[in-house]
Design an enzyme around this catalytic site. Sequence first.
Site, PDB file in Angstrom:
ATOM      1  N   LYS A  55       0.820  -1.152   0.157  1.00 43.19           N
ATOM      2  CA  LYS A  55      -0.149  -0.272  -0.118  1.00 43.19           C
ATOM      3  C   LYS A  55       0.866   1.246  -0.085  1.00 43.19           C
ATOM      4  CE  LYS A  55      -4.407  -1.477   2.204  1.00 43.19           C
ATOM      5  NZ  LYS A  55      -5.273  -1.276   3.104  1.00 43.19           N
TER       6      LYS A  55
ATOM      7  N   LYS B 159      -4.799 -11.513  -5.676  1.00 42.63           N
ATOM      8  CA  LYS B 159      -5.856 -11.622  -4.777  1.00 42.63           C
ATOM      9  C   LYS B 159      -7.343 -10.838  -5.166  1.00 42.63           C
ATOM     10  CE  LYS B 159      -6.149  -9.288  -1.050  1.00 42.63           C
ATOM     11  NZ  LYS B 159      -5.992  -8.436   0.332  1.00 42.63           N
TER      12      LYS B 159
ATOM     13  N   LYS C 236     -11.283  -5.488  -2.937  1.00 44.72           N
ATOM     14  CA  LYS C 236     -12.266  -4.352  -3.231  1.00 44.72           C
ATOM     15  C   LYS C 236     -11.290  -3.022  -3.883  1.00 44.72           C
ATOM     16  CE  LYS C 236     -12.100  -4.110   1.966  1.00 44.72           C
ATOM     17  NZ  LYS C 236     -12.852  -4.538   3.045  1.00 44.72           N
TER      18      LYS C 236
HETATM   19  P1  TYM Z   1     -10.034  -6.788   5.282  1.00 47.54           P
HETATM   20  O1  TYM Z   1     -11.250  -5.906   5.656  1.00 47.54           O
HETATM   21  O2  TYM Z   1      -9.285  -6.641   4.291  1.00 47.54           O
HETATM   22  O3  TYM Z   1     -10.886  -8.251   5.162  1.00 47.54           O
HETATM   23  C1  TYM Z   1     -11.832  -8.730   5.922  1.00 47.54           C
HETATM   24  C2  TYM Z   1     -11.694 -10.245   5.880  1.00 47.54           C
HETATM   25  O4  TYM Z   1     -11.631 -10.753   4.382  1.00 47.54           O
HETATM   26  C3  TYM Z   1     -10.544 -11.666   4.307  1.00 47.54           C
HETATM   27  N1  TYM Z   1     -10.231 -11.621   2.915  1.00 47.54           N
HETATM   28  C4  TYM Z   1     -10.242 -12.724   2.158  1.00 47.54           C
HETATM   29  N2  TYM Z   1     -10.494 -13.923   2.073  1.00 47.54           N
HETATM   30  C5  TYM Z   1     -10.270 -14.625   1.050  1.00 47.54           C
HETATM   31  N3  TYM Z   1      -9.730 -14.475  -0.021  1.00 47.54           N
HETATM   32  C6  TYM Z   1      -9.905 -13.096  -0.349  1.00 47.54           C
HETATM   33  N4  TYM Z   1      -9.678 -12.725  -1.779  1.00 47.54           N
HETATM   34  C7  TYM Z   1     -10.138 -12.129   0.894  1.00 47.54           C
HETATM   35  N5  TYM Z   1      -9.988 -10.762   0.757  1.00 47.54           N
HETATM   36  C8  TYM Z   1     -10.296 -10.618   2.253  1.00 47.54           C
HETATM   37  C9  TYM Z   1      -9.522 -11.025   5.041  1.00 47.54           C
HETATM   38  O5  TYM Z   1      -8.389 -12.025   5.366  1.00 47.54           O
HETATM   39  C10 TYM Z   1     -10.153 -10.940   6.494  1.00 47.54           C
HETATM   40  O6  TYM Z   1     -10.534 -11.804   7.019  1.00 47.54           O
HETATM   41  N6  TYM Z   1      -6.687  -6.179   8.806  1.00 47.54           N
HETATM   42  C11 TYM Z   1      -8.220  -6.825   8.613  1.00 47.54           C
HETATM   43  C12 TYM Z   1      -9.056  -6.279   9.570  1.00 47.54           C
HETATM   44  C13 TYM Z   1      -8.653  -6.466  10.737  1.00 47.54           C
HETATM   45  C14 TYM Z   1      -8.914  -7.622  11.835  1.00 47.54           C
HETATM   46  C15 TYM Z   1      -8.653  -7.158  13.078  1.00 47.54           C
HETATM   47  C16 TYM Z   1      -8.937  -9.066  11.347  1.00 47.54           C
HETATM   48  C17 TYM Z   1      -8.533  -5.605  11.876  1.00 47.54           C
HETATM   49  N7  TYM Z   1      -8.560  -5.847  12.962  1.00 47.54           N
HETATM   50  C18 TYM Z   1      -8.326  -8.084  14.162  1.00 47.54           C
HETATM   51  C19 TYM Z   1      -8.917  -9.901  12.480  1.00 47.54           C
HETATM   52  C20 TYM Z   1      -8.740  -9.410  13.787  1.00 47.54           C
HETATM   53  C21 TYM Z   1      -8.300  -6.685   7.054  1.00 47.54           C
HETATM   54  O7  TYM Z   1      -8.064  -5.417   6.690  1.00 47.54           O
HETATM   55  O8  TYM Z   1      -9.191  -7.271   6.530  1.00 47.54           O
END
Ligand code: TYM
Length: 339
Positions: free
Chosen positions: A117, A200, A203
């Site tokens: 990023k 991947k 969004k």
């Molecule tokens: P985020 O918002 O990008 O994504 C949310 C969840 O979706 C999963 N994910 C995917 N899984 C499979 N294939 C994909 N293409 C894909 N894209 C997204 C992510 O692995 C995630 O589980 N940093 C985290 C949010 C967060 C968090 C936390 C998660 C903040 N604090 C504490 C767990 C515990 C994030 O940006 O997820």
Amino acid sequence: MSATFKPRVFSGIQPSGGLTLGNYLGALRRFAGFQGTDRETIYCVVDLHAITVWQDPEKLRHNTREVAAAFMASGVDPRQSILFNQSQVAQHAELAWLFNCVARLGWMERMTQFKDKGGANAERVSLGLLAYPSLMAADILAYHATHVPVGEDQKQHLELTRDVAAKFNHDYGTEFFPITEPLIEGTATRVMSLRDGSKKMSKSDPSDASRINLTDDADQIAQKIRKARTDADPLPGSMDGLKDRPEARNLVNIYAALSGETADRILPRFEGQGFGAFKPALAELAVSVMTPITAEMNRIMADPAEIDRILGDGAERAAAIARPIVEGTKEIMGMIRSR
Ligand code: TYM
């Protein structure tokens, strides 16, 4: 580690605009399954994480409600689980600061998500983007969470969470924080782009055709699957034959995740056939699984005041758990509390 911790599941999703099939299969749809077990379940819309990059305030409000609606449409029941948005529980930001003084700068700079990023622009991104994983460690450890279900892309962040807990415990000679277990399981831990099997599904991809959004209708879903990039070869009878065919492998994995079957059970049914036969079957399956969820999200979104009430109620219940844990952290670190 001899201390025992109450089994507690925590996971979060960013309201940074538009959830995808990747979020659904890799994370959202797994959350409801932890309810009704011996584990307490806490699910969070992480708005403080979202603002590490620019968010239009009106859109952030909308997207926060939309992610809350997606949690509920995927089966998270706000009576059985705690569902809230991060910024309503001040302990997240407070513990993140304490962890900023435990974690090392080099740990943050090594995070691949920061490098992706920040890229060549690393001098100009927000300081919050660099400290992002420290806030994530705080999200998890403010509840002494023992299990964190996520997709594959969060693995490195969860390793850092374990490192923060271990360093805190070591530096202060305590076993106050648990060493959290990541739960990265199932056939869809990494759903790939429909346009490029090496990327991947995300969004933030500029091409809308690269992903299925949770807000897409049946026609959009079918059209995106029809146009998904593939190759000209027929499908093999087992996954071994898809080793060097990332786009084909991705579509078969999506089919497996949506149907609940293994890829090796699905493939014999399509063996020798091209994507002309496979894609319509996948489109039909995707529409049948996803459209009821989208409809439920829309129904929930029609009453934003009720969503806000649920988030507020969840925040109170979350704070009741986090408050003594953050107070305990400060006490261990030597901070005076005169009440
Ligand atoms: P985020 O918002 O990008 O994504 C949310 C969840 O979706 C999963 N994910 C995917 N899984 C499979 N294939 C994909 N293409 C894909 N894209 C997204 C992510 O692995 C995630 O589980 N940093 C985290 C949010 C967060 C968090 C936390 C998660 C903040 N604090 C504490 C767990 C515990 C994030 O940006 O997820």
